[in-house]
Design a protein around this motif. Structure first.
Motif: not given
Length: 698
Positions: A612-613, A631-635, A641-642, A666-667
């Motif tokens: 989760f975020m 949600v989509k998390l991008e760096s 996706y979490v 995988n963060v």
């Protein structure tokens, strides 16, 4: 009705709680029922958390790896041990002949017993003669360990006993979430509070740990060293230092005082995100207390300035003289079950057993003598865990032997790591469950789990504990130390690995560590059974073990600890218009490390089945994020996706994602791979991020 009682200890965190696993069967062919009962012991005082209560489940799962497996045409097929050893020997020898002995790397783990960790280091240097060995504990304790060595002259997780905590009048918990990571320790802190102690928690988010605090400092991610500078400045200006202690047992005070005079508290407040008045309040509480303790963990340490950040918190301890006596000291809260012992006896790139240094001629000569080789045969210093991955990417390392670790999920910049692992000519993984790394392997070796594999582990206090084996190995699984001994024989180095019992390995470890910083010589299996654990250093058989360090002096020149000037360090990666939020990572109560074991426990995974975020509702609204949605998390390095989880208890400029899941969750596909220049710890705790709904409204 049959009944079997297994005395063991939890395989997870660094408390190493003792317990019994009770197996009951109503008839010979009935399915067994398991009950777990905590055992009285000096560390956890007879407590277990939910992970410990359910740890048997991942051992008894039907998903255990029971036989050697070789990948053929993309599928794993069962082979014999003879075939497995023949394959490893052939591949290793051909690669060494073609590219040199350093073409093979070894990657260990902080959950291995002391015996297996010791033997893995010896195997690298004696059987393979490679300089490339490191372990996942690099990501756990390296900042605190290197700081302790530089400042105190010794690295042991706690400088005193856990029992001292309740005598502290002020406790600083910096970047540590004990309530979720080491929950059986919480009563020590609640007892201290009942006696009037003030607790100060430093964390960008509210956690189970910060909720017991009298003062919560919501520091910006990566700004812990700066916050400590503010507290130090207040201590000096208010005259809350132990000048007698400082004059007698430290060096560097004048330089530190001059350095602190250059800072403005308002500027520090702006940089750290903590109001000046709260910084002052925290410093006064700690400075005025007659006794006090400081604890750090990954929140402070997993930074690109983690080494210096810890040294700044050690400045707090030294300036106030709060060390070497009851209710006073410093503690680095070890994460892994044997994170302490695992780094003491040779898994780290630069170390030999007993915390000796591989580049020190006297240390090399002593250990070589114990091992029966010439010191010139020992390789030099290798590189850190993530740097091994970089060398794999450059194909300087072409074969990797992984034991008890899951580097594909635990390393930063995981996409880069995966690309590298796929370039390997040969990847061997020794494990008892299928991990994300094992799925990439050419060969998997089945090993025993904690209920089956005996040996010693060293808890966060520096207390060495004995874990007895209680069950037979399933299928054809072998103990990890047995595999190393048998492989050494196949590599024509078996005469150096002639061990038939795990206790024999420990007895050699005792000798190899004798006279070193982490001296285990006076510790025996017999003593461990009788005394329920012995603290190191323990140089002689009649020595009680050092329960409290630095009562009279430090193992440094002149017996004096080192005060350090620390600059205000900014994170290596800053937020921007494109990546406007800070990402920080950590753990949750139900899972452990990369989740390979806990995600195989039906009781634990039912509580947290997915990642989760955590995000502040105001921040979520700004980026059109709904609660409990994907949600989509991008760096700058990757995308995951979490599911979102709203919380008003986190800073508005920060999101939190736990580290226990792989693949698309995988963060570490996002995290920064910049390393601390001293200890080579990656900056896991801070990177720049952007968030968006997985499904956008049209």
């Amino acid at each position: 009705m049959s009944l079997k009682v297994i005395d063991t200890q939890c395989p997870f965190c660094s408390v190493q709680c003792k317990m019994q696993v009770i197996e009951e069967k109503s008839s010979a062919d009935a399915r067994p029922v398991y009950t777990v009962v905590p055992k009285p012991n000096l560390a956890s005082e007879g407590r277990l958390c939910m992970k410990g209560m359910n740890a048997y489940q991942h051992v008894l799962t039907g998903e255990r790896i029971r036989y050697p497996l070789m990948k053929k045409e993309g599928q794993f097929v069962r082979i014999s041990w003879e075939e497995a050893y023949a394959c490893i020997t052939s591949k290793f020898n051909k690669l060494r002949d073609s590219y040199g002995k350093d073409t093979i790397g070894l990657y260990g783990g902080g959950s291995l017993t002391n015996e297996s960790a010791y033997l893995l280091g010896k195997f690298a240097r004696v059987a393979l003669k490679t300089k490339y060995i490191d372990y996942n504990g690099r990501f756990c304790m390296s900042a605190a360990a290197s700081a302790g060595v530089k400042v105190f002259g010794i690295d042991r997780g706690l400088t005193n006993q856990l029992a001292d905590i309740e005598y502290a009048e002020c406790i600083i918990l910096a970047g540590t979430n004990i309530a979720e990571c080491q929950p059986t320790l919480m009563p020590y802190f609640t007892r201290a509070k009942e006696k009037g102690a003030s607790i100060i928690a430093i964390d960008p988010r509210e956690t189970g740990t910060t909720r017991i605090a009298d003062l919560h400092l919501r520091v910006k991610p990566g700004m812990d060293a700066t916050l400590a500078n503010g507290m130090l400045k207040v201590l000096v200006e208010e005259g809350l230092i132990d000048q007698t202690f400082v004059n007698r047992l430290t060096v560097g005070f004048d330089e530190l005082r001059t350095h602190l005079e250059e800072f403005d508290l308002a500027e520090i407040a702006e940089l750290s995100g903590v109001p000046a008045e709260k910084i002052r309040q925290a410093a006064l509480a700690y400075g005025k207390a007659a006794t006090g303790m400081v604890f750090t963990a990954r929140g402070v340490e997993q930074q690109t300035d983690g080494h210096m950040a810890v040294r700044n918190f050690l400045n707090l301890v030294l300036l106030t003289g709060k060390i070497g006596k009851q209710g006073c000291g410093y503690g680095a809260i070890t994460g892994q079950g044997n994170g302490q012992g695992g780094r003491e006896h040779g898994q780290k790139a630069d170390q030999l057993p007993g915390y000796r240094l591989i580049e020190n001629p006297e240390d090399r000569a002593y250990v070589a003598g114990v091992w029966g080789i010439d010191p010139s045969e020992l390789p030099g210093k290798g590189v850190s865990a993530y740097e091994i991955m970089q060398n794999i990417h450059e194909q300087e390392i072409r074969a990797l032997f992984v034991m008890g670790s899951n580097p594909l999920v635990s390393n930063p910049n995981a996409n880069f790591v995966k690309e590298g692992l796929k370039k390997l000519d040969f990847l061997v993984v020794a494990d008892f469950l299928m991990s994300e790394t094992a799925q990439l392997a050419d060969l998997i070796l089945p090993v025993t789990a904690y209920l089956e594999n005996g040996g010693t582990l060293t808890n966060l206090e520096g207390r060495v504990l004995l874990r007895e084996a209680g069950m037979p190995a399933p299928g054809e699984a072998k103990h990890d130390w047995q595999i190393l001994c048998e492989l050494a024989e196949k590599l024509s180095r078996g005469s150096f690995f002639n061990f038939t019992e795990v206790e024999d390995i420990f007895n050699e470890l005792r000798l190899a560590s004798r006279g070193g910083t982490a001296d285990y010589y006076g510790i025996t299996y017999e003593r461990l059974r009788e005394e329920e654990g012995v603290y190191w250093p323990c140089p002689e058989l009649d020595h009680p073990g050092e329960k409290r360090l630095f009562a009279s002096a430090f193992p440094m020149p002149g017996g004096r600890a080192l005060l350090t000037t620390v600059e205000n360090h900014l994170p290596k990666e800053r937020v921007s218009d494109e990546f406007p939020l800070y990402l920080t990572t950590g753990r949750v109560l139900t899972h452990y490390l990369t989740g390979v074991q806990t995600r195989k426990s039906h009781s634990l995974v039912a509580r947290d089945v997915e990642s989760f975020m955590e995000i502040h509702p105001k921040t979520a609204k700004k980026y059109r994020i709904e609660d409990a949605t994907l949600v989509k998390l991008e760096s700058r390095r990757g995308i995951i996706y979490v599911r979102s989880r709203f919380s008003s208890d986190i800073r508005e400029d920060t999101v939190f994602v736990p580290m226990h899941w792989g693949d698309s969750q995988n963060v570490n596909k996002l995290t920064l791979d910049e390393l601390d220049p001293t200890c080579r710890m990656p900056g896991f705790k801070v990177c720049a991020l952007k968030v968006s709904p997985l499904v956008s409204e049209v």
